[in-house]
Scaffold this motif. Structure first.
Motif, PDB file in Angstrom:
ATOM      1  N   ASN A   1       0.815  -1.227   0.000  1.00  0.00           N
ATOM      2  CA  ASN A   1       0.000   0.000   0.000  1.00  0.00           C
ATOM      3  C   ASN A   1       0.848   1.277   0.000  1.00  0.00           C
ATOM      4  N   SER A   2       2.188   1.098  -0.081  1.00  0.00           N
ATOM      5  CA  SER A   2       3.120   2.248  -0.041  1.00  0.00           C
ATOM      6  C   SER A   2       2.769   3.216   1.087  1.00  0.00           C
ATOM      7  N   ILE A   3       2.603   2.683   2.291  1.00  0.00           N
ATOM      8  CA  ILE A   3       2.217   3.542   3.426  1.00  0.00           C
ATOM      9  C   ILE A   3       3.479   4.200   4.006  1.00  0.00           C
ATOM     10  N   PRO A   4       3.574   5.525   3.944  1.00  0.00           N
ATOM     11  CA  PRO A   4       4.772   6.189   4.479  1.00  0.00           C
ATOM     12  C   PRO A   4       4.885   6.008   5.994  1.00  0.00           C
ATOM     13  N   LEU A   5       6.133   5.979   6.466  1.00  0.00           N
ATOM     14  CA  LEU A   5       6.388   5.905   7.907  1.00  0.00           C
ATOM     15  C   LEU A   5       6.889   7.238   8.427  1.00  0.00           C
ATOM     16  N   GLU A   6       6.373   7.640   9.587  1.00  0.00           N
ATOM     17  CA  GLU A   6       6.861   8.837  10.279  1.00  0.00           C
ATOM     18  C   GLU A   6       7.869   8.339  11.312  1.00  0.00           C
ATOM     19  N   LEU A   7       9.139   8.681  11.118  1.00  0.00           N
ATOM     20  CA  LEU A   7      10.202   8.110  11.941  1.00  0.00           C
ATOM     21  C   LEU A   7      10.837   9.169  12.838  1.00  0.00           C
ATOM     22  N   CYS A   8      10.913   8.852  14.135  1.00  0.00           N
ATOM     23  CA  CYS A   8      11.347   9.831  15.138  1.00  0.00           C
ATOM     24  C   CYS A   8      12.525   9.230  15.910  1.00  0.00           C
ATOM     25  N   LEU A   9      13.735   9.535  15.483  1.00  0.00           N
ATOM     26  CA  LEU A   9      14.919   8.852  16.014  1.00  0.00           C
ATOM     27  C   LEU A   9      15.162   9.107  17.504  1.00  0.00           C
ATOM     28  N   THR A  10      15.271  10.376  17.884  1.00  0.00           N
ATOM     29  CA  THR A  10      15.588  10.698  19.282  1.00  0.00           C
ATOM     30  C   THR A  10      14.492  10.227  20.227  1.00  0.00           C
ATOM     31  N   SER A  11      13.248  10.398  19.812  1.00  0.00           N
ATOM     32  CA  SER A  11      12.116   9.955  20.628  1.00  0.00           C
ATOM     33  C   SER A  11      12.237   8.464  20.944  1.00  0.00           C
ATOM     34  N   ASN A  12      12.551   7.662  19.931  1.00  0.00           N
ATOM     35  CA  ASN A  12      12.641   6.211  20.143  1.00  0.00           C
ATOM     36  C   ASN A  12      13.831   5.822  21.014  1.00  0.00           C
ATOM     37  N   VAL A  13      14.954   6.524  20.844  1.00  0.00           N
ATOM     38  CA  VAL A  13      16.138   6.201  21.640  1.00  0.00           C
ATOM     39  C   VAL A  13      15.943   6.659  23.091  1.00  0.00           C
ATOM     40  N   LYS A  14      15.447   7.885  23.282  1.00  0.00           N
ATOM     41  CA  LYS A  14      15.235   8.379  24.656  1.00  0.00           C
ATOM     42  C   LYS A  14      14.093   7.640  25.350  1.00  0.00           C
ATOM     43  N   GLY A  15      13.108   7.190  24.564  1.00  0.00           N
ATOM     44  CA  GLY A  15      11.989   6.432  25.141  1.00  0.00           C
ATOM     45  C   GLY A  15      12.288   4.951  25.256  1.00  0.00           C
TER      46      GLY A  15
END
Length: 348
Positions: A247-261
């Motif tokens: 479905n070519s669904i784009p991803l919203e990627l949040c690097l710092t959020s994932n590492v700090k969380g």
């Protein structure tokens, strides 16, 4: 003094598609809120996660509860939203989709409707002041509140989609991923889709959500927030990946959020690499620039330094994000023209 690299990222025109309003409140705005409400005895350390610090996902959600105490009137919302929009604009963001769950506060008389109205007012005020940024709004469903509230939220979003002159463009599904189940929210999400609202869903933020992710991907959503554990190398499955790719669904990627969380151990292990290497639409975002003490320029710089991206590759990443926005085609064309116009200046 900023060095040349910093200047490149600051001047790079950017698109921000995953920014929670209350999580994006800066240190300076928190300062103003704390002064307004000294009786709450809130200190800065309670509202942000500084450099080098990490928190569990549960602790991150506690931070939001503190911020909500500070932001409980229409006046607060107006100031917060206006400040956040201007800060994104100062960071070179040319198109922003803010998201927030409408809240009511019995003590102050704020209703869910007046909450959304106030965010829209802030967007319009910034536009009237000539702030160089195009802002839209996603009304958010907090998954912890169940089916009934989710349906109410969709009705509210539907109403504003028709009355906000194109400012309300979609619906976000967010909140603590360990609470509730996506299947309870399917009727609301389906209704939103049927009435023309775009869907951005937080998906596979934590492990062991294979069944839920599968259900939600069948809708399918228009974009995915995080998608941390979708692919098989981290406990997801190939069938989930296939649905995203098909479905070519784009991803919203949040690097710092994932590492700090702490949902991703370190930057080099971020799933950005998995999707980027497959040429899949991936948009770099901040998630909560206030809470995680970052901005979009820093996030692009982190992605580039971690994964060896050239300035040209970073430019392409930023430009391709335009195709993932929820605003109409005409807006996409205007933004693409803006990128073309400023490129010689950025690569001078």
């Amino acid at each position: 003094m900023e060095n040349e690299t910093d200047v490149f990222y600051r001047e790079l025109p950017k698109v921000e598609l995953h920014a929670h309003l209350n999580g994006s409140v800066s240190y300076q705005t928190i300062e103003k809120l704390i002064k307004r409400k000294p009786h709450l005895n809130i200190e800065h350390g309670m509202t942000a996660i500084d450099k080098g610090q990490r928190r569990t996902l549960d602790e991150c959600f506690q931070v939001f509860k503190v911020i909500h105490q500070l932001v409980d009137t229409e006046e607060d919302i107006l100031m917060v939203a206006t400040d956040v929009i201007k800060e994104f604009a100062a960071d070179g963001v040319k198109y922003l989709e803010l998201r927030s769950t409408p809240r009511e506060e019995k003590n102050t008389g704020m209703t869910k409707k007046s909450y959304v109205e106030t965010v829209i007012k802030a967007i319009q005020q910034c536009k009237n002041e000539g702030v160089d940024i195009d802002v839209r709004f996603l009304v958010a469903i907090d998954r912890r509140n169940g089916t009934e509230v989710a349906l109410e939220t969709v009705k509210l979003a539907e109403e504003f989609m028709l009355s906000s002159d194109g400012l309300v463009v979609g619906l976000d599904l967010s909140g603590d991923p360990t609470v509730g189940h996506g299947k309870d929210l399917l009727p609301a999400l389906q209704r939103a889709k049927n009435c023309g609202l775009k869907l951005s869903l937080h998906l596979s933020e934590v492990k062991s959500q294979l069944e839920e992710s599968d259900l939600l991907l069948n809708l399918p959503p228009d974009r995915i927030g995080h998608g941390t554990f979708l692919h098989p190398e981290v406990g997801g499955s190939q069938s989930l990946v296939d649905k995203v790719l098909k479905n070519s669904i784009p991803l919203e990627l949040c690097l710092t959020s994932n590492v700090k969380g702490q949902t991703v151990a370190r930057y080099s292990e971020h799933h950005f690499k998995y999707w980027y290497e497959r040429g899949h639409p991936s948009v770099i975002c901040t998630d909560d620039k206030g809470v995680f003490s970052t901005d979009l320029s820093q996030e692009y710089q982190l992605a580039a330094s971690t994964f060896g991206l050239s300035h040209e590759a970073v430019w392409k990443l930023s430009q391709q994000a335009i195709d993932c926005i929820f605003a109409p085609e005409a807006v996409k064309q205007q933004l693409k023209q803006k990128w073309t116009d400023v490129k010689p200046h950025v690569f001078k």
